[in-house]
Design an enzyme around this catalytic site. Structure first.
Site, short mmCIF file in Angstrom:
data_model
loop_
_atom_site.label_atom_id
_atom_site.label_comp_id
_atom_site.label_asym_id
_atom_site.label_seq_id
_atom_site.Cartn_x
_atom_site.Cartn_y
_atom_site.Cartn_z
CD GLU A 267 -1.19 -0.28 3.71
OE1 GLU A 267 -2.31 -0.75 3.47
OE2 GLU A 267 -0.75 -0.09 4.86
CE LYS A 269 6.86 5.11 5.70
NZ LYS A 269 6.43 6.45 6.11
NE ARG A 289 5.87 7.37 14.73
CZ ARG A 289 6.41 6.59 13.80
NH1 ARG A 289 6.16 6.81 12.53
NH2 ARG A 289 7.22 5.62 14.12
CD GLU A 319 0.82 8.52 7.66
OE1 GLU A 319 1.79 9.26 7.94
OE2 GLU A 319 0.67 7.37 8.16
CG PHE A 359 -2.62 1.91 7.52
CD1 PHE A 359 -2.28 1.19 8.66
CD2 PHE A 359 -2.26 3.26 7.45
CE1 PHE A 359 -1.61 1.79 9.70
CE2 PHE A 359 -1.58 3.86 8.49
CZ PHE A 359 -1.25 3.12 9.63
#
Length: 607
Positions: A267, A269, A289, A319, A359
């Site tokens: 996938e 990034k 994060r 993201e 994701f």
């Protein structure tokens, strides 16, 4: 206290004093074990937080103490009946406000009893407890609005007046954010396993629980009150962030696919901010994060999540990326940072619009998905997300072909991503919270030649400059992370790339992490002028990776007696979105060096 047991704060102060002097991580762990064994379960969470130098986990959003140096000096002066100028003079002489408070407390105590000041000040003469100190500091943090400064002053001065000299030193250092103990989360986890789990065998179970419920105080209390076995039932909970799974990196498509089992999900990034989105009915929480609550920064993402996640309770990951709303083109990470610096968040939403690319799914309607293989988690994600133009799943393919992977990688670059993530999809492809491994592999565009790729390194030391940098820290000693030993190993000294503003702010940025000796988690042959707690991460670029007898990173892994360093390193930016354990690892640098060698050999080979 309602019959609950407590711990005298002096026990904690004694431990802090001992921790400061220890340079061996093993000794530090055993000292922590002894401290935890002395601590009643009722206050072990508070003890753990105080060791960490905080009032609770970052995600709970505890306010800052809001105590500047001037206010703290005033509080010390008030507590010990001296002038602020006396405090400032002693502070300047000793170079540490905590030590200044200790010295003044000693003098004050020697004079207090003959003068009968205990009654005058309303001091009971009883011993301070952990709960009293923690709860008072919490009241200081919670004090806001009109009159809050006077309340903070009163609370701190009263606490210091009751404290012993040694206790005063560490109360002041805690308030300043300068405890400098050297105890990381891994040390506390090891100590819990030894103290209450029968040894190293319990470490994995305790760490998994911590990774799913990122609250070390809560984990410690659970272990002490209910035993290690109670942690077997821990699963994700909406509103409490899960520590993110991390990736290794590589640049050979065939080798990447081999490492994930021959076939993988690939996938895009994206070059944005990783966000863990929690949905509980209409309530939405977003964590970074680093597990900080960033919900306030993204009201638009909150609204999108509320509208497009079709589940009552869920935790998903994705993201958050800056975009051009007219073209939907992806914008670089720096654009997103412009948004985070804005105080008027609604104006920032207009200036820097974002899209979300999801994701993973970690939790759905009471079911822990972290124990499920990636294809199962992905299916849950597809079922609960109603995709829109700005809230969708990450672009991906599933392939076993290195050529197809390479083409998809080039397409990702063309579309504005920074590369691809290749993820295992076999039966053991669970979500390994808080762990780095070959289940996920980063393949970024910058791996194409020499050192075009940047690395993220941790500041562990500093050197004073010369000329216009005289008297200032002008060069930083940078280290990579070795997760196998939980240590930071030196890679290079960096002194270029800093602006004048960067240099002027160096003391402000690094001052809270300054310590008088090399940190126990730092492995260095070099002797720095100044040592720091490994905390601040910086992005670094250089001309090439080279072998060095002076640095400890990858020592002996390429050739005996030498490590890996960076030639002509240059500072690019601070990476406040990364924790030190998220930095580039020793193994990653080994791989980067080997790739560099192969490229040079290919270029030198006869055609």
């Amino acid at each position: 206290m309602g019959g609950e047991r407590d711990l005298e704060f002096s026990v904690l102060a004694d431990a802090f004093e001992a921790m400061e002097k220890i340079t061996s991580r093993t000794q530090l762990t055993m000292l922590t074990v002894r401290l935890l064994k002395k601590t009643p379960p009722e206050v072990v969470d508070k003890v753990v937080y105080l060791i960490q130098g905080k009032l609770g986990p970052d995600w709970k959003g505890y306010p800052e103490l809001g105590v500047g140096e001037k206010l703290l000096i005033n509080a010390i002066a008030l507590a010990y009946r001296v002038s602020t100028s006396q405090v400032e003079k002693l502070y300047k002489t000793l170079g540490d406000l905590g030590s200044a408070a200790q010295r003044l407390a000693e003098k004050f105590r020697s004079q207090r009893r003959p003068m009968g000041l205990e009654a005058f000040m309303g001091v009971s003469g009883g011993k301070l407890t952990v709960s009293k100190v923690y709860n008072t500091l919490l009241r200081v943090a919670m004090a806001t609005g009109e009159g809050s400064r006077d309340l903070k002053l009163s609370l701190i001065s009263g606490l210091l007046a009751e404290a012993s000299p040694k206790e005063a030193k560490y109360i002041v250092r805690f308030i300043e954010g300068k405890l400098r103990l050297g105890v990381g989360d891994a040390t506390i986890l090891d100590a819990l396993a030894i103290a209450f789990g029968g040894g190293a065998r319990a470490r994995e179970l305790i760490e998994r629980a911590y990774n799913l419920r990122a609250d070390l105080g809560l984990i410690a209390r659970t272990v002490m009150e209910h035993g290690v076995e109670a942690l077997k039932d821990v699963k994700p909970m909406v509103g409490i962030p899960v520590r993110p799974m991390l990736a290794e990196r590589h640049n050979d498509p065939a080798e990447i696919l081999r490492k994930v089992g021959g076939r993988g999900l690939v996938e895009y990034k994206y070059d944005g901010e990783r966000g863990q989105i929690h949905k509980d009915g209409d309530n939405i929480y977003i964590f970074s994060r680093r597990l900080e609550n960033i919900t306030r920064m993204y009201p638009d993402v909150v609204e999108m999540a509320r509208r497009h996640i079709k589940a009552e309770k869920a935790i998903v990951e994705g993201e958050i990326v800056a975009i051009d709303p007219d073209t939907m083109e992806l914008r670089p990470f720096q654009e997103l940072m412009r948004r985070k610096r804005k105080h008027d968040i609604h104006r920032a939403m207009q200036e820097v619009p974002v899209a979300v690319f999801l994701f993973d799914a970690l939790y759905r309607e009471g079911e822990d998905l972290t124990t499920k293989p990636l294809p199962v988690r992905r299916r849950h994600l597809e079922e609960i997300v109603e995709a829109s133009e700005r809230f969708s799943l990450a672009t991906h393919i599933i392939t076993s072909s290195p050529d197809e992977l390479q083409k998809f990688f080039l397409k990702a670059i063309e579309d504005g991503a920074e590369g691809v993530m290749v993820k295992a999809i076999h039966d053991k492809s669970i979500y390994r919270a808080g762990a780095r491994g070959w289940l996920w592999i980063k393949y970024k565009r910058d791996y194409k030649s020499e050192m075009i790729d940047t690395v993220d390194l941790v500041v562990v030391g500093g050197f004073y400059g010369k000329g216009r940098r005289g008297g200032k820290i002008g060069t930083l000693l940078m280290a990579a992370y070795d997760p196998k030993t939980d240590t930071f190993k030196t890679v290079c000294k960096v002194g270029s790339g800093f602006t004048d503003e960067d240099l002027d702010r160096m003391d402000e940025i690094l001052g809270p992490y300054r310590i008088p000796h090399k940190h126990p988690r730092v492995d260095s042959k070099l002797e720095a002028d100044v040592w720091f707690v490994p905390a601040k991460v910086a992005e670094i670029i250089g001309a090439e990776l080279t072998l060095s007898p002076m640095h400890t990173c990858c020592l002996g892994k390429i050739k005996p007696g030498v490590g890996i360093s960076i030639r002509f390193p240059r500072f690019i930016r601070w990476r406040d979105d990364k924790s030190p354990e998220d930095a580039t690892t020793e193994d990653e640098l080994v791989e980067m060096y080997k790739r560099q060698l192969r490229k040079i050999e290919e270029e030198q080979a006869p055609s």
